[in-house]
Design an enzyme around this catalytic site. Sequence first.
Site, PDB file in Angstrom:
ATOM      1  N   HIS A 131      92.610  24.531  52.703  1.00  0.00           N
ATOM      2  CA  HIS A 131      92.364  24.808  54.118  1.00  0.00           C
ATOM      3  C   HIS A 131      93.678  25.014  54.869  1.00  0.00           C
ATOM      4  O   HIS A 131      93.815  25.925  55.680  1.00  0.00           O
ATOM      5  CB  HIS A 131      91.560  23.663  54.761  1.00  0.00           C
ATOM      6  CG  HIS A 131      90.088  23.876  54.671  1.00  0.00           C
ATOM      7  ND1 HIS A 131      89.406  23.762  53.480  1.00  0.00           N
ATOM      8  CD2 HIS A 131      89.163  24.229  55.600  1.00  0.00           C
ATOM      9  CE1 HIS A 131      88.126  24.028  53.699  1.00  0.00           C
ATOM     10  NE2 HIS A 131      87.956  24.313  54.975  1.00  0.00           N
ATOM     11  N   LYS A 144      79.985  16.594  53.229  1.00  0.00           N
ATOM     12  CA  LYS A 144      79.275  15.367  53.603  1.00  0.00           C
ATOM     13  C   LYS A 144      79.999  14.720  54.771  1.00  0.00           C
ATOM     14  O   LYS A 144      81.219  14.833  54.893  1.00  0.00           O
ATOM     15  CB  LYS A 144      79.172  14.396  52.415  1.00  0.00           C
ATOM     16  CG  LYS A 144      80.523  13.842  51.940  1.00  0.00           C
ATOM     17  CD  LYS A 144      80.344  12.800  50.865  1.00  0.00           C
ATOM     18  CE  LYS A 144      81.643  12.474  50.147  1.00  0.00           C
ATOM     19  NZ  LYS A 144      82.412  11.382  50.726  1.00  0.00           N
TER      20      LYS A 144
END
Lengths: 281, 186
Positions: free
Chosen positions: B39, B104
């Site tokens: 990222h 999650k």
Amino acid sequence: MREIHVSVIRDEVKRLFLEAAYVLPSDVKEGLIQGARDEASDLARSVLRTIAENSTVAAEGAFPLCQDCGMAVVFLDIGQDVRLAGGDLTSAVDEGVRRAYKEGYLRNSVVSDPVFERRNTGDNTPAVLHVRIVPGERVHITAAPKGFGSENMSAVAMLSPASGREGVIDFVVETVRLAGPNACPPVVVGVGVGSDFEGVAALAKRALLRPLGEPNLDERYADLEREILRRINALGIGAAGYGGTVTALSVHAEWAPTHIAGLPVAANICCHANRHVSATV
Amino acid sequence: MDSCGRISAPFSGAEASLLRAGDRVLLSGVVYTARDAAHKRMVEALREGQPLAVDLRGAVLFYAGPSPARPGNLVGSVGPTTSYRMDPYTPELLDAGLKGMIGKGERSDAVVTSMIKNGAVYFGAAGGIAALLARTVTSSKVLDYEDLGPEALRELVVRDMPLVVLIDAMGRDMYREGTARYRREG
């Protein structure tokens, strides 16, 4: 004096990490199955059954229980009448870890320095090594790979003695509430109470090694464990955080004497993959 | 168990808008694994105007770093890592066309606001079923950042990956609703 070659430790460390990565301890699996019986939410119940099924697939040996094969935590209790021969103990432990993660196709999840380079060490070393010298002429080894989804949600607090039992309960329950879905519930919670700053965290980590459902031998602490578990399961988080009544499978508290001015408490959260295997040589 | 809807990735904003928090879906198609380090690099590249190895338009990112594949297998165990660590980078990726994320845990307000603005969806895969999820993978290859090892940017083709819509394109949050339903006082 009994001589043990460090290569024996190395090979046991390797064997234990290979087992821990693929085989969920039977007490944890039973806890998941019991949790599925107790759970009120249909969705959370199906998640619990799926997690149990995942452990069956993992035990076949092709896919580890979790892609996070953990940081390699090793507990060594070394008998004081043992002489370790053949080299450096720490290097032997790391070599066992290195071989397990390579031969077991386990994910390497350790980076070199934490702030700047963060370069993957490529072999999941170094291990986190906890050594105690104990009476006798044997060495007790525990391998406990620790995933960081749950480790990141763990916390230590230096409470005031006046906080007492309620302060301990509130802190642990609040830590689990803040963890929410992040820690991969249903979780197992290791609680340390007493000692000092670093000692209380180690107590909490060791508490995770105790078999599920085995209460503290001191009835006051067993009661503390039950009350924390009840309060956690009233939070409503449930398996995978989807909402439900089984958020923790078990709470284990370990205590130690502390300073007159302090009440240290630590909550070490472990996901349902509470992996730990031991051997004695 | 309720019946599941199906969705294929990549998908459009119109398709994303049909999904509701709490829906159970089976996802098929292409997803890209990217976690913390990937990222950081993707967003640094975007800021410098550099091209990415992945076309983000309509894409789904899977916050995951699989374990190594054994010989004869496509992939090792693969499951979601906790999403909040990707939050600082996510709005820029959503602005660049990202439509779905699999992870999650809760997201930041900034991410949810950006999801509403861009019509994107956040899916959850239950943590700790990585051996089962691995069986939904039908192809796997590294696209970029190979030096990151398990954190490399990887293209996975999946079939019927079981997911739950955690936050929909209207910003509704299934975690909050689920927890509120089962919370009991003290």
